[in-house]
Design a protein around this motif. Structure first.
Motif, PDB file in Angstrom:
ATOM      1  N   LEU A  11       0.838  -1.197   0.000  1.00 38.31           N
ATOM      2  CA  LEU A  11       0.000   0.000   0.000  1.00 38.31           C
ATOM      3  C   LEU A  11       0.875   1.250   0.000  1.00 38.31           C
ATOM      4  CD1 LEU A  11      -2.626  -1.041   2.705  1.00 38.31           C
ATOM      5  CD2 LEU A  11      -2.831  -1.255   0.222  1.00 38.31           C
ATOM      6  N   THR A  12       0.356   2.309  -0.586  1.00 34.21           N
ATOM      7  CA  THR A  12       1.016   3.604  -0.513  1.00 34.21           C
ATOM      8  C   THR A  12       0.465   4.350   0.682  1.00 34.21           C
ATOM      9  OG1 THR A  12       1.312   3.713  -2.908  1.00 34.21           O
ATOM     10  CG2 THR A  12       1.437   5.793  -1.690  1.00 34.21           C
ATOM     11  N   ILE A  13       1.309   4.611   1.656  1.00 33.77           N
ATOM     12  CA  ILE A  13       0.877   5.336   2.846  1.00 33.77           C
ATOM     13  C   ILE A  13       0.915   6.829   2.542  1.00 33.77           C
ATOM     14  CG2 ILE A  13       1.275   5.729   5.297  1.00 33.77           C
ATOM     15  CD1 ILE A  13       0.488   2.862   4.521  1.00 33.77           C
ATOM     16  N   LYS A  14      -0.207   7.476   2.730  1.00 34.18           N
ATOM     17  CA  LYS A  14      -0.314   8.896   2.410  1.00 34.18           C
ATOM     18  C   LYS A  14       0.397   9.730   3.484  1.00 34.18           C
ATOM     19  CE  LYS A  14      -3.786  12.343   1.081  1.00 34.18           C
ATOM     20  NZ  LYS A  14      -5.239  12.592   0.935  1.00 34.18           N
ATOM     21  N   PRO A  15       1.430  10.468   3.110  1.00 32.56           N
ATOM     22  CA  PRO A  15       2.150  11.270   4.115  1.00 32.56           C
ATOM     23  C   PRO A  15       1.329  12.468   4.561  1.00 32.56           C
ATOM     24  CG  PRO A  15       2.988  11.732   1.913  1.00 32.56           C
ATOM     25  CD  PRO A  15       1.995  10.609   1.766  1.00 32.56           C
ATOM     26  N   ARG A  16       1.723  13.037   5.710  1.00 32.39           N
ATOM     27  CA  ARG A  16       0.994  14.188   6.232  1.00 32.39           C
ATOM     28  C   ARG A  16       1.027  15.366   5.261  1.00 32.39           C
ATOM     29  NH1 ARG A  16       2.935  14.296  12.613  1.00 32.39           N
ATOM     30  NH2 ARG A  16       1.995  12.274  13.185  1.00 32.39           N
ATOM     31  N   ASN A  17       2.175  15.561   4.614  1.00 32.18           N
ATOM     32  CA  ASN A  17       2.299  16.657   3.650  1.00 32.18           C
ATOM     33  C   ASN A  17       1.995  16.149   2.250  1.00 32.18           C
ATOM     34  OD1 ASN A  17       4.551  15.044   3.588  1.00 32.18           O
ATOM     35  ND2 ASN A  17       5.983  16.719   3.161  1.00 32.18           N
ATOM     36  N   ALA A  18       0.828  15.482   2.108  1.00 33.44           N
ATOM     37  CA  ALA A  18       0.481  14.838   0.840  1.00 33.44           C
ATOM     38  C   ALA A  18       0.379  15.834  -0.300  1.00 33.44           C
ATOM     39  CB  ALA A  18      -0.856  14.094   0.991  1.00 33.44           C
ATOM     40  N   GLU A  19       0.190  17.111   0.030  1.00 30.41           N
ATOM     41  CA  GLU A  19       0.028  18.083  -1.039  1.00 30.41           C
ATOM     42  C   GLU A  19       1.292  18.234  -1.893  1.00 30.41           C
ATOM     43  OE1 GLU A  19      -0.215  18.731   2.138  1.00 30.41           O
ATOM     44  OE2 GLU A  19       1.305  20.195   2.698  1.00 30.41           O
ATOM     45  N   ILE A  20       2.432  17.778  -1.388  1.00 32.89           N
ATOM     46  CA  ILE A  20       3.660  17.926  -2.170  1.00 32.89           C
ATOM     47  C   ILE A  20       3.771  16.856  -3.245  1.00 32.89           C
ATOM     48  CG2 ILE A  20       4.841  18.898  -0.166  1.00 32.89           C
ATOM     49  CD1 ILE A  20       6.421  16.295   0.046  1.00 32.89           C
ATOM     50  N   LEU A  21       2.924  15.795  -3.167  1.00 34.11           N
ATOM     51  CA  LEU A  21       2.984  14.752  -4.177  1.00 34.11           C
ATOM     52  C   LEU A  21       2.502  15.301  -5.511  1.00 34.11           C
ATOM     53  CD1 LEU A  21       1.563  11.706  -2.200  1.00 34.11           C
ATOM     54  CD2 LEU A  21       3.947  12.233  -2.678  1.00 34.11           C
ATOM     55  N   ASN A  22       3.222  14.998  -6.556  1.00 37.87           N
ATOM     56  CA  ASN A  22       2.836  15.448  -7.888  1.00 37.87           C
ATOM     57  C   ASN A  22       1.986  14.381  -8.555  1.00 37.87           C
ATOM     58  OD1 ASN A  22       2.586  16.684 -10.358  1.00 37.87           O
ATOM     59  ND2 ASN A  22       4.666  16.212 -11.024  1.00 37.87           N
ATOM     60  N   LEU A  23       0.659  14.540  -8.475  1.00 37.79           N
ATOM     61  CA  LEU A  23      -0.263  13.571  -9.066  1.00 37.79           C
ATOM     62  C   LEU A  23      -0.854  14.080 -10.379  1.00 37.79           C
ATOM     63  CD1 LEU A  23      -2.139  12.417  -5.833  1.00 37.79           C
ATOM     64  CD2 LEU A  23      -0.148  11.385  -6.925  1.00 37.79           C
ATOM     65  N   GLU A  24      -0.327  15.181 -10.879  1.00 40.63           N
ATOM     66  CA  GLU A  24      -0.835  15.751 -12.126  1.00 40.63           C
ATOM     67  C   GLU A  24      -0.643  14.759 -13.277  1.00 40.63           C
ATOM     68  OE1 GLU A  24      -0.166  19.684 -14.991  1.00 40.63           O
ATOM     69  OE2 GLU A  24       0.929  19.461 -13.106  1.00 40.63           O
ATOM     70  N   GLY A  25      -1.677  14.597 -14.077  1.00 42.53           N
ATOM     71  CA  GLY A  25      -1.585  13.732 -15.246  1.00 42.53           C
ATOM     72  C   GLY A  25      -1.925  12.290 -14.972  1.00 42.53           C
ATOM     73  N   LEU A  26      -2.219  11.936 -13.715  1.00 43.09           N
ATOM     74  CA  LEU A  26      -2.604  10.572 -13.396  1.00 43.09           C
ATOM     75  C   LEU A  26      -4.119  10.458 -13.402  1.00 43.09           C
ATOM     76  CD1 LEU A  26      -0.210   9.572 -10.472  1.00 43.09           C
ATOM     77  CD2 LEU A  26       0.198   9.497 -12.920  1.00 43.09           C
ATOM     78  N   SER A  27      -4.624   9.363 -13.959  1.00 47.58           N
ATOM     79  CA  SER A  27      -6.061   9.128 -13.942  1.00 47.58           C
ATOM     80  C   SER A  27      -6.465   8.598 -12.579  1.00 47.58           C
ATOM     81  CB  SER A  27      -6.441   8.127 -15.026  1.00 47.58           C
ATOM     82  OG  SER A  27      -5.862   6.861 -14.758  1.00 47.58           O
ATOM     83  N   CYS A  28      -7.764   8.622 -12.292  1.00 54.89           N
ATOM     84  CA  CYS A  28      -8.283   8.124 -11.025  1.00 54.89           C
ATOM     85  C   CYS A  28      -7.929   6.647 -10.840  1.00 54.89           C
ATOM     86  CB  CYS A  28      -9.804   8.317 -10.982  1.00 54.89           C
ATOM     87  SG  CYS A  28     -10.606   7.616  -9.521  1.00 54.89           S
ATOM     88  N   SER A  29      -8.147   5.851 -11.872  1.00 54.14           N
ATOM     89  CA  SER A  29      -7.857   4.421 -11.760  1.00 54.14           C
ATOM     90  C   SER A  29      -6.375   4.173 -11.539  1.00 54.14           C
ATOM     91  CB  SER A  29      -8.333   3.677 -13.018  1.00 54.14           C
ATOM     92  OG  SER A  29      -7.678   4.169 -14.182  1.00 54.14           O
ATOM     93  N   GLN A  30      -5.527   4.944 -12.197  1.00 51.73           N
ATOM     94  CA  GLN A  30      -4.084   4.773 -12.054  1.00 51.73           C
ATOM     95  C   GLN A  30      -3.641   5.058 -10.625  1.00 51.73           C
ATOM     96  OE1 GLN A  30      -1.819   7.375 -14.577  1.00 51.73           O
ATOM     97  NE2 GLN A  30       0.139   6.433 -14.100  1.00 51.73           N
ATOM     98  N   LYS A  31      -4.111   6.171 -10.052  1.00 45.37           N
ATOM     99  CA  LYS A  31      -3.736   6.533  -8.684  1.00 45.37           C
ATOM    100  C   LYS A  31      -4.206   5.472  -7.693  1.00 45.37           C
ATOM    101  CE  LYS A  31      -5.577  10.665  -9.122  1.00 45.37           C
ATOM    102  NZ  LYS A  31      -6.069  12.028  -8.839  1.00 45.37           N
ATOM    103  N   LEU A  32      -5.461   5.054  -7.832  1.00 47.90           N
ATOM    104  CA  LEU A  32      -6.013   4.107  -6.867  1.00 47.90           C
ATOM    105  C   LEU A  32      -5.376   2.726  -7.003  1.00 47.90           C
ATOM    106  CD1 LEU A  32      -9.795   5.101  -6.967  1.00 47.90           C
ATOM    107  CD2 LEU A  32      -8.172   5.484  -5.111  1.00 47.90           C
ATOM    108  N   MET A  33      -5.146   2.276  -8.218  1.00 45.01           N
ATOM    109  CA  MET A  33      -4.530   0.960  -8.408  1.00 45.01           C
ATOM    110  C   MET A  33      -3.101   0.938  -7.869  1.00 45.01           C
ATOM    111  SD  MET A  33      -5.947  -0.049 -12.202  1.00 45.01           S
ATOM    112  CE  MET A  33      -5.454  -1.775 -12.203  1.00 45.01           C
ATOM    113  N   MET A  34      -2.397   2.044  -8.002  1.00 40.57           N
ATOM    114  CA  MET A  34      -1.043   2.124  -7.455  1.00 40.57           C
ATOM    115  C   MET A  34      -1.075   2.222  -5.929  1.00 40.57           C
ATOM    116  SD  MET A  34       0.598   4.678 -10.355  1.00 40.57           S
ATOM    117  CE  MET A  34       1.897   5.254  -9.278  1.00 40.57           C
ATOM    118  N   ASN A  35      -1.962   3.079  -5.397  1.00 41.25           N
ATOM    119  CA  ASN A  35      -2.020   3.277  -3.950  1.00 41.25           C
ATOM    120  C   ASN A  35      -2.475   2.034  -3.205  1.00 41.25           C
ATOM    121  OD1 ASN A  35      -1.161   5.916  -4.170  1.00 41.25           O
ATOM    122  ND2 ASN A  35      -3.210   6.796  -4.108  1.00 41.25           N
ATOM    123  N   MET A  36      -3.371   1.244  -3.833  1.00 35.63           N
ATOM    124  CA  MET A  36      -3.946   0.084  -3.152  1.00 35.63           C
ATOM    125  C   MET A  36      -3.239  -1.219  -3.497  1.00 35.63           C
ATOM    126  SD  MET A  36      -5.848   1.780  -1.355  1.00 35.63           S
ATOM    127  CE  MET A  36      -6.238   0.346  -0.360  1.00 35.63           C
TER     128      MET A  36
END
Length: 432
Positions: A11-36
């Motif tokens: 699993l990808t553990i969401k850090p407290r300063n999650a806003e610094i993650l660059n998720l631009e250009g990722l689709s919803c399915s891509q982010k969730l499949m990677m995080n989970m």
């Protein structure tokens, strides 16, 4: 017994300063499949498919293979490498070179890592030609990885350089029989998508670099879809926008004037009526009932399995939670027992395992149950994680399990409902 503690799911553990993650250009399915922990990136356009993802793909594969039996499809496996000379014979080498992965062996022979297999399958049939007309129609398919040198791979499995594909190739004696086969296989594809349960459109499409006389695409509608689909509001005729002239205002089917809607679609299947586009240059023939060799009439039919998986998740999922079609979910039901050391755990002992074995006898979920045996974690934390992964049913063994007639909390994620069931009522519900 399927135990979550034994599943490799980073699993990808969401850090407290999650806003610094660059998720631009990722689709919803891509982010969730990677995080989970469903997929993990390897290099641009290539992904590791992890155990939960593999279970989903295996379910989709089984669904497709059962459907192929109904149309007399025979499964084969072709090499990943094809001689570049075959592509040169069909005239495709020059037109698609930029998308091909090309390698040279130690003898300086040029080979192509297949993005598609028209040349390979036709060469196979040519090597045993002429086949008897009594062997027709012939329908051969495979499910294997394909490779395409995408200039800009994006959106995870929706547009990648390596992808899992089912491709079927049909061989008939004449064009009328080939059209009959084409329609029959398209109807089979319709049934596959209907069983998955995602609304789809079959649209007229360009034959592109593959060629042939006609072509159709299957699309799931989604805002991130890269194809624009034109749909006539009157007769519902649909086609890819690439077939429409810029200034065209009239429906080519019903003649309705300027009454269209434009939708974005994710292509998940593509079919072609090829004619002798490949059988002629590669000399694939059959022996007619007059005893004369004639060129076979072909069709080809592709389904992108990894793309279907990602597209369904793209359409069904919420911002922070995966949602699966029940038929493709890695597990249909997950059982969450009490936390270790709690009053409930002390009194019910082995109830989660006993309930697992009881429910595993229910035909609708047999071998499709997972038990979250990480009892060092709270029920709430495990429930939240199960919702994020998106198992259709989450069964929680909590305080009500201590009552004279134990009851269990069932979260139905598909219908967004919660129920409290006794064991017998739970079984009746799952049998429905």
């Amino acid at each position: 017994m399927n135990r979550l503690s034994r599943i490799f799911q980073p699993l990808t553990i969401k850090p407290r300063n999650a806003e610094i993650l660059n998720l631009e250009g990722l689709s919803c399915s891509q982010k969730l499949m990677m995080n989970m922990g469903i997929i993990k990136p390897s290099n641009p356009g290539c992904y590791h498919l992890l155990p939960l993802g593999i279970r989903s793909i295996e379910k989709l594969t089984k669904l497709i293979e059962l459907e192929m039996k109904t149309i007399d499809g025979q499964k084969i496996e072709m090499p990943l490498l094809t001689s570049a000379q075959l592509w040169q014979k069909t005239g495709r080498y020059q037109s698609v070179t930029s998308e091909l992965f090309v390698v040279n062996d130690r003898h300086s022979k040029e080979l192509i890592i297949n993005p598609t297999n028209e040349e390979s399958i036709t060469d196979l049939i040519s090597s045993v030609s002429p086949i008897s007309h009594r062997q027709l129609p012939l329908r051969l398919y495979q499910i294997t990885n394909k490779f395409r040198d995408e200039m800009k791979p994006r959106f995870g499995l929706l547009r990648s350089r390596q992808f899992l594909m089912k491709d079927l190739y049909s061989f008939d004696s004449n064009i009328d029989n080939a059209k009959h086969t084409y329609n029959e296989i398209c109807q089979s594809y319709d049934r596959i998508f209907q069983k998955i349960g995602i609304d789809f459109l079959k649209v007229q499409a360009s034959t592109g670099t593959i060629g042939g006389t006609s072509s159709h695409e299957y699309h799931f509608m989604s805002p991130i879809g890269e194809d624009q689909i034109i749909v006539c509001n009157k007769c519902k005729y649909a086609c890819n926008q690439e077939l429409i002239a810029v200034d065209q205002k009239i429906c080519t089917k019903c003649g309705e004037n300027d009454n269209f809607q434009i939708l974005n679609g994710i292509e998940v299947g593509h079919t072609f009526l090829l004619g002798d586009r490949f059988s002629k240059p590669l000399d694939a023939t059959y022996l007619s009932n007059e005893g004369k060799p004639k060129h076979l009439q072909m069709g080809c039919f592709g389904l992108g399995l990894s793309r279907i998986l990602a597209a369904t998740l793209e359409i069904l999922s919420e911002n922070d939670q995966l949602r699966w079609p029940r038929i493709l979910s890695p597990y249909t039901l997950i059982i969450i027992g009490p936390k270790e050391g709690s009053k409930e755990q002390t009194k019910i002992q082995n109830l989660p395992e006993e309930l697992y074995n009881t429910l595993n006898a229910v035909p609708t979920i047999h071998e499709d149950i997972l038990i979250d045996d990480r009892n060092n974690m709270t029920i709430g934390k495990r429930l939240l994680e199960a919702k994020r992964v998106g198992y259709p049913f989450i069964l929680v063994i909590g305080k009500k399990s201590l009552e004279d007639i134990p009851e269990f909390e069932l979260h139905d994620l598909v219908n967004k409902t919660e129920h409290s069931f006794s064991e017998s009522a739970l079984i009746d519900f799952l049998l429905d």
